[in-house]
Design a protein around this motif. Structure first.
Motif, mmCIF file in Angstrom:
data_model
loop_
_atom_site.group_PDB
_atom_site.id
_atom_site.type_symbol
_atom_site.label_atom_id
_atom_site.label_comp_id
_atom_site.label_asym_id
_atom_site.label_seq_id
_atom_site.Cartn_x
_atom_site.Cartn_y
_atom_site.Cartn_z
ATOM 1 N N PRO A 284 0.566 -1.379 0.145
ATOM 2 C CA PRO A 284 -0.028 0.234 0.262
ATOM 3 C C PRO A 284 1.011 1.113 -0.044
ATOM 4 O O PRO A 284 1.620 1.783 0.452
ATOM 5 C CB PRO A 284 -0.580 -0.377 0.938
ATOM 6 N N LYS A 285 0.131 2.200 -0.791
ATOM 7 C CA LYS A 285 0.756 3.534 -0.530
ATOM 8 C C LYS A 285 0.537 4.654 0.410
ATOM 9 O O LYS A 285 1.728 4.785 0.640
ATOM 10 C CB LYS A 285 0.626 4.126 -2.273
ATOM 11 N N ASP A 286 -0.705 4.138 1.063
ATOM 12 C CA ASP A 286 -0.470 5.249 2.115
ATOM 13 C C ASP A 286 -0.668 4.114 3.420
ATOM 14 O O ASP A 286 -2.130 3.470 3.578
ATOM 15 C CB ASP A 286 -1.717 5.707 1.702
ATOM 16 N N GLU A 288 -1.725 3.292 6.436
ATOM 17 C CA GLU A 288 -2.184 4.274 7.802
ATOM 18 C C GLU A 288 -3.702 4.136 7.148
ATOM 19 O O GLU A 288 -4.623 3.644 7.524
ATOM 20 C CB GLU A 288 -1.740 5.279 7.740
ATOM 21 N N ALA A 289 -3.657 4.506 5.723
ATOM 22 C CA ALA A 289 -5.138 4.362 5.241
ATOM 23 C C ALA A 289 -5.528 3.434 4.685
ATOM 24 O O ALA A 289 -6.498 2.553 4.869
ATOM 25 C CB ALA A 289 -5.042 5.477 3.855
ATOM 26 N N TYR A 290 -4.627 2.365 4.600
ATOM 27 C CA TYR A 290 -5.134 0.938 4.519
ATOM 28 C C TYR A 290 -5.502 0.581 5.816
ATOM 29 O O TYR A 290 -6.216 -0.791 5.538
ATOM 30 C CB TYR A 290 -3.374 0.377 3.978
ATOM 31 N N LYS A 291 -4.337 0.657 6.620
ATOM 32 C CA LYS A 291 -4.925 0.121 8.009
ATOM 33 C C LYS A 291 -6.368 0.146 8.408
ATOM 34 O O LYS A 291 -7.184 -0.149 9.036
ATOM 35 C CB LYS A 291 -4.124 0.482 8.474
ATOM 36 N N ARG A 292 -7.101 1.566 7.908
ATOM 37 C CA ARG A 292 -8.439 2.102 8.516
ATOM 38 C C ARG A 292 -9.287 1.780 7.535
ATOM 39 O O ARG A 292 -10.456 1.255 7.636
ATOM 40 C CB ARG A 292 -8.298 3.449 8.116
ATOM 41 N N GLU A 294 -9.277 1.901 4.323
ATOM 42 C CA GLU A 294 -10.240 2.768 2.675
ATOM 43 C C GLU A 294 -8.949 2.054 1.827
ATOM 44 O O GLU A 294 -7.938 1.166 1.237
ATOM 45 C CB GLU A 294 -8.855 3.698 3.519
ATOM 46 N N VAL A 296 -6.497 1.468 -1.517
ATOM 47 C CA VAL A 296 -4.764 2.627 -1.365
ATOM 48 C C VAL A 296 -4.241 2.084 -2.748
ATOM 49 O O VAL A 296 -4.497 0.605 -3.133
ATOM 50 C CB VAL A 296 -4.402 2.243 -0.474
ATOM 51 N N LYS A 335 -6.700 -0.029 -4.634
ATOM 52 C CA LYS A 335 -7.614 0.124 -5.758
ATOM 53 C C LYS A 335 -6.445 0.649 -6.978
ATOM 54 O O LYS A 335 -5.607 0.621 -6.630
ATOM 55 C CB LYS A 335 -8.272 2.338 -5.710
#
Length: 809
Positions: A284-286, A288-292, A294, A296, A335
């Motif tokens: 994942p590039k982000d 933290e967003a992946y962990k939430r 979202e 990514v 994504k």
């Protein structure tokens, strides 16, 4: 523990890299003079050079590699592919693009020589452990190729070696002619005078060499090849990443291509074997967003370029087929994970080449081969997929055109022409590409998927438009032959399904902070959450014992599906002349479609046969309740035999359409039907099938459908004319002879079998008893028919049985 083991593998890490320059190896008293020359005396101004991983130099007909010393002892993958084959090679099953070997190599310096060693990562142990030295000693790496250093470059950072012999001598490890084919074609030797290097190209991460190999052969694939087999080989040498991806441990309950390993540090009382899955590196590039939760984008998406040779007309369908997988990757939290691109122009990317390992390409091959493939190149140390070149052969359009007409022509007006409308053929191409991309992502065939759907649901437009024909695009379920005329709005072409999303999530979801071993329980829990739901089951279909796991089978009831399929074929045959004929053209297309229709008839029959002596397989681990293998219920097996007696072994008058046959053959219909029926009978009376039935009877007693009962039901069906006293036509006489000859062959081969084969089972007793029963029946009823040829036929069968039983008639 697994994470460390997989990262280390069995490697020569104690071996030092020697980077002597010529002056460091100055001649000592008694030493021979060095053969190393100045650079410009070897790589002259006439050289044709290409810079890259190893700079390649053609000097005349000699090929040199300039090997950077900093790349010594680095892991590289050597992939050998066939790039061009003679007509008929391998019976037509070996095509351009076929991979023949894949091995890790390392280049090493040994005095004035550079060696290329083959490295194995299959056997491994922890460096420093007591057994480590033994693992190394018992997995000594072979030297595939060795060459004297010809020169060093000016700054002494690279060694120049001539590699011509690697590609013009017969090196078994990169050879395209297998030992079996050498024997079949009676290959005598490689003719060096007609073998040469065609091209060499260097790229930043790989080197590609094409070379022609010519062999003298007494019996080449085709007569006009005049004692010669010439083939074009492509050798790819690819630098593997030093930053190794964390492997993911395989689980046989979810289908993945895998790499096998042996761990000698295991606490088990053996070398512990396990497998890792083959997959692309997606991070994942982000994070933290992946962990939430979202969606990514990955740091590096998976990109396929279209071949510049791809016709403009088909490009949108190819790109759709590639990017269809984004739905599955969204289930894994990514994504835009898969991207399809048109080939760049020279202005956009002057260095673009399909041979460059940095680019994965969907290649469009102008070939009569009717196939498509989704191969990939995998790092055997970790299972990381490095690159993939999907291959679409142009003539594969022909396969889908024909299949669509045969299996959907009765129901769908769009299928009633060899000029298949673009919307339909484009959708088929899209799904073929999606299927091959699935392979390139790491997924094997899942032939069990289609059995998750009730057969009659495939006649429901609402169901098929939402769920497709099967839960997985990786199943062979290409056309909806279950749908019947009047089933308006049903889907006819396969599509991606829920299993695909599940498998991609299982293999690609990033699990931060966990080792490969720590992931194992998490991954197992995901499987247990779906346990018992057939939509998420996997079966390869290659063992041939599970009727729910078959190629081209549709729905959960193979008997009902085959009845639907045959009903459609019977409607198609009378229309084939009209649907395939064109003014001023011959009947080649008609002949081809009719022949393929016969093959599909045999496929439907085979789907039913698999129920007889069949065993359902539900993959489980020891923490799950229930058994893995369950015999098919007796009532299902009895129904299968009843179907076969009615549809497989009776005379298929509907296939013997005179208007059709009169246009494609002068004679031979009897032999054609005999071939179709005879092969089906051989399949039914297969040794392993009968042995499974004996085992089932031993375990389950009267609940089992016994081999004796099966043979009794089969005999009464195949010899119904004998018991009714009626005429047997030519087709029925053939299948009756096949029945007697098959049973007789088991007995006659008694003395030829090796110990432990047929002689040690009850099959001989079964076949002897069956022939004795049939002999009694023939003697009692052979004179009841008023057809003289039928009476002669019964007497001929009696003579055959007597000969088989060695009885004095």
């Amino acid at each position: 523990m697994y994470g460390l083991l997989l990262a280390v593998g069995v490697s020569c890490q104690t071996q030092q890299i020697v980077t002597d320059s010529p002056k460091d190896v100055a001649k000592k008293p008694g030493q021979m003079k060095s053969d190393i020359k100045p650079y410009n005396e070897v790589i002259t101004s006439e050289a044709k050079s290409d810079q890259g991983l190893f700079t390649s130099h053609f000097v005349g007909d000699k090929l040199y590699f300039e090997v950077p010393l900093e790349l010594l002892e680095k892991d590289m993958l050597l992939v050998s592919r066939i790039a061009g084959v003679p007509a008929g090679f391998g019976g037509g099953y070996v095509n351009a693009g076929s991979k023949v070997n894949e091995q890790v190599v390392r280049w090493s310096k040994r005095g004035d020589h550079i060696d290329m060693k083959v490295i194995s990562f299959e056997n491994e142990s922890e460096e420093g452990s007591p057994i480590y030295q033994s693992v190394q000693a018992n997995n000594f790496f072979p030297i595939l190729f060795s060459a004297k250093i010809s020169a060093y470059n000016d700054n002494k950072t690279s060694a120049v070696i001539e590699v011509s012999d690697l590609f013009t001598e017969e090196v078994a490890a990169i050879n395209g002619v297998s030992p079996e084919l050498r024997k079949q074609y009676k290959v005598k030797k490689l003719d060096k005078s007609r073998s040469y290097i065609q091209s060499a190209h260097a790229y930043p991460k790989n080197v590609e060499v094409k070379h022609v190999m010519t062999y003298e052969a007494e019996e080449p694939p085709a007569r006009e090849q005049a004692g010669t087999i010439s083939m074009l080989m492509n050798q790819s040498m690819i630098l593997l990443p030093e930053d190794k991806m964390q492997p993911r441990l395989a689980d046989h309950r979810v289908g993945w291509f895998t790499t096998r390993k042996y761990d000698y540090n295991s606490q088990a009382l053996k070398a512990d074997d396990y497998e890792i899955i083959n997959r692309w590196r997606l991070v994942p590039k982000d994070m933290e967003a992946y962990k939430r939760g979202e969606l990514v984008e990955p740091v590096k998406p998976i990109v396929w370029y279209l071949d510049p040779a791809t016709p403009e007309k088909w490009r949108p369908y190819f790109k759709q087929g590639i990017e269809d997988w984004n739905v599955a990757f969204e289930a894994a939290g990514f994504k835009n994970a898969v991207i399809a691109k048109d080939p760049p122009t020279k202005e956009e990317d002057p260095e673009f080449s399909p041979e460059d390992v940095r680019y994965s390409v969907v290649r469009y091959v102008a070939s009569t081969t009717r196939n498509a493939m989704g191969p990939s190149v995998t790092d055997p140390r970790t299972g990381e997929i490095i690159e993939s070149d999907i291959i679409w052969y142009h003539n594969h359009l022909r396969s889908y055109r024909n299949r669509f007409m045969i299996e959907a022509g009765a129901q769908n007006p769009a299928a009633r022409s060899l000029e298949t409308p673009e919307e339909e053929i484009g959708e088929m191409m899209r799904m073929v590409i999606a299927h091959e991309v699935g392979h390139a992502l790491g997924l094997p065939h899942n032939m069990k998927a289609s059995s998750a759907y009730p057969t009659d649901s495939l006649r429901d437009p609402g169901f098929t438009q939402k769920y497709g024909l099967t839960p997985s695009i990786m199943d062979y379920a290409r056309v909806n032959y279950v749908a019947q005329p009047g089933d308006e709005g049903v889907r006819y072409i396969r599509m991606m399904g829920p299993y695909d999303l599940y498998a991609i999530n299982w293999g690609y979801r990033y699990i931060p902070g966990k080792s490969a071993q720590e992931e194992k329980q998490i991954l197992s829990n995901w499987i247990l959450e779906k346990a018992g739901d057939p939509v998420y089951e996997f079966g390869s279909g290659y063992r041939g014992i599970d009727p729910q796991s078959q190629r081209e089978s549709l729905g959960d009831d193979q008997i009902k599906a085959s009845e639907y399929g045959l009903a459609n074929l019977k409607k198609v045959v009378p229309n084939l002349v009209k649907w395939t004929s064109k003014d001023n053209q011959d009947y080649d297309d008609l002949e081809e479609v009719y022949r393929e229709l016969g093959g599909m008839w045999r496929g439907y029959i085979s789907h039913v046969i698999s129920n007889v002596g069949g065993i359902y397989e539900t993959r489980k681990t020891a923490d799950q309740e229930g058994t893995v293998y369950t015999h098919v219920p007796r009532e299902k097996q009895e129904a299968a035999i009843a179907f076969l007696n009615e549809h497989a072994f009776t005379t298929p008058h509907w296939l013997l359409n005179e208007e059709l046959l009169g246009r494609i053959q002068a004679s031979g219909s009897i032999e054609n039907i005999q071939g179709l029926q005879g092969r089906s009978l051989d399949n039914l009376l297969d040794k392993e099938r009968l042995e499974r039935m004996f085992t089932n009877e031993q375990i389950n007693g009267k609940e089992a459908y016994s081999p004796v009962e099966m043979m009794d039901d089969l005999r009464k069906g195949i010899f119904s004319e004998l018991y009714k006293g009626t005429k047997a036509d030519a087709y029925r006489r053939n299948i009756q002879r096949s029945y007697v000859d098959t049973a007789a062959e088991y007995i006659q081969n008694l003395e030829k079998e090796e110990p432990g084969e047929v002689t040690s089972t009850d099959i001989i007793a079964l076949m002897r008893g069956e022939l004795e029963q049939l002999r009694r029946d023939l003697r009692a009823g052979s004179s009841r028919s008023n057809d003289k040829l039928t009476v002669y036929h019964w007497k001929d069968l009696l003579a055959r049985i007597d000969a088989a039983l060695d009885v004095d008639a």
